[in-house]
Design a protein around this motif. Structure first.
Motif, PDB file in Angstrom:
ATOM      1  N   UNK A  54       0.831  -1.200   0.000  1.00 10.04           N
ATOM      2  CA  UNK A  54       0.000   0.000   0.000  1.00 10.04           C
ATOM      3  C   UNK A  54       0.866   1.251   0.000  1.00 10.04           C
ATOM      4  N   UNK A  55       0.433   2.253  -0.786  1.00 16.32           N
ATOM      5  CA  UNK A  55       1.136   3.530  -0.759  1.00 16.32           C
ATOM      6  C   UNK A  55       0.651   4.332   0.444  1.00 16.32           C
ATOM      7  N   UNK A  56       1.328   5.417   0.716  1.00 19.62           N
ATOM      8  CA  UNK A  56       0.941   6.257   1.845  1.00 19.62           C
ATOM      9  C   UNK A  56      -0.455   6.836   1.611  1.00 19.62           C
ATOM     10  N   UNK A  57      -0.719   7.227   0.389  1.00 18.21           N
ATOM     11  CA  UNK A  57      -2.026   7.806   0.063  1.00 18.21           C
ATOM     12  C   UNK A  57      -3.138   6.792   0.321  1.00 18.21           C
ATOM     13  N   UNK A  58      -2.914   5.541  -0.057  1.00 16.26           N
ATOM     14  CA  UNK A  58      -3.918   4.497   0.177  1.00 16.26           C
ATOM     15  C   UNK A  58      -4.135   4.270   1.667  1.00 16.26           C
ATOM     16  N   UNK A  59      -3.046   4.292   2.438  1.00 13.45           N
ATOM     17  CA  UNK A  59      -3.175   4.113   3.882  1.00 13.45           C
ATOM     18  C   UNK A  59      -3.975   5.253   4.517  1.00 13.45           C
ATOM     19  N   UNK A  60      -3.719   6.484   4.067  1.00 19.69           N
ATOM     20  CA  UNK A  60      -4.452   7.636   4.597  1.00 19.69           C
ATOM     21  C   UNK A  60      -5.930   7.520   4.251  1.00 19.69           C
ATOM     22  N   UNK A  92      -7.648   4.785   3.666  1.00 28.99           N
ATOM     23  CA  UNK A  92      -8.207   3.709   4.480  1.00 28.99           C
ATOM     24  C   UNK A  92      -8.458   4.186   5.907  1.00 28.99           C
ATOM     25  N   UNK A  93      -7.531   4.944   6.461  1.00 28.71           N
ATOM     26  CA  UNK A  93      -7.681   5.466   7.819  1.00 28.71           C
ATOM     27  C   UNK A  93      -8.864   6.431   7.893  1.00 28.71           C
ATOM     28  N   UNK A  94      -9.011   7.280   6.880  1.00 26.80           N
ATOM     29  CA  UNK A  94     -10.144   8.208   6.847  1.00 26.80           C
ATOM     30  C   UNK A  94     -11.472   7.467   6.751  1.00 26.80           C
ATOM     31  N   UNK A 102     -12.234   6.221  10.168  1.00 26.32           N
ATOM     32  CA  UNK A 102     -12.722   7.285  11.045  1.00 26.32           C
ATOM     33  C   UNK A 102     -14.162   7.664  10.710  1.00 26.32           C
ATOM     34  N   UNK A 103     -14.505   7.644   9.422  1.00 22.85           N
ATOM     35  CA  UNK A 103     -15.879   7.956   9.019  1.00 22.85           C
ATOM     36  C   UNK A 103     -16.865   6.901   9.519  1.00 22.85           C
ATOM     37  N   UNK A 104     -16.416   5.672   9.597  1.00 24.13           N
ATOM     38  CA  UNK A 104     -17.311   4.592  10.024  1.00 24.13           C
ATOM     39  C   UNK A 104     -17.553   4.591  11.537  1.00 24.13           C
ATOM     40  N   UNK A 105     -16.708   5.261  12.296  1.00 24.78           N
ATOM     41  CA  UNK A 105     -16.872   5.304  13.750  1.00 24.78           C
ATOM     42  C   UNK A 105     -18.072   6.167  14.134  1.00 24.78           C
TER      43      UNK A 105
END
Length: 120
Positions: A91-97, A99-101, A104-107
């Motif tokens: 995964x690239x950094x952009x993909x990781x960011x 995925x993290x977003x 956070x949206x699902x929380x």
């Protein structure tokens, strides 16, 4: 009296390890080293580990023979490290960011500050 001090050097004292003559150390480029390791792992991780074991026998470290448990521990550490590197390389950094977003949206917004005033 002034004749005694005529031959005194008035410049600064020069030492062998003077700060002007210090060698400059090159900084290691961690990104290049990481890319090199990732390429090596992706090419053929089993061949690399076999070559490493042939060059330096895993049974001796600094003149000491490793026990079976120590050898197996060392092998497992290397396997886990290779696994982590491969997972990070996928995964690239952009993909990781992204995925993290999404995470956070699902929380639920449990930690949001609720409205305090009941009159407004």
């Amino acid at each position: 009296m002034s004749s005694e001090y005529q031959h005194v050097s008035k410049s600064k004292l020069k030492l062998k390890n003077d700060s002007d003559t210090k060698k400059k150390h090159k900084k290691k480029d961690k990104r290049k080293e990481k890319e090199k390791v990732i390429r090596a792992v992706l090419e053929d991780p089993t061949a690399r580990s076999d070559e490493r074991h042939q060059k330096t026998p895993s049974t001796t470290i600094q003149g000491r023979v490793l026990t079976k448990a120590e050898e197996s521990f060392k092998k497992m550490q290397e396997k886990m490290q290779h696994k982590r590197i491969v997972e990070k390389a996928q995964m690239t950094h952009k993909q990781r960011v992204e995925q993290f977003n999404q995470h956070l949206d699902s929380l639920t917004e449990h930690f949001d500050i609720p409205k305090v005033s009941w009159t407004k």
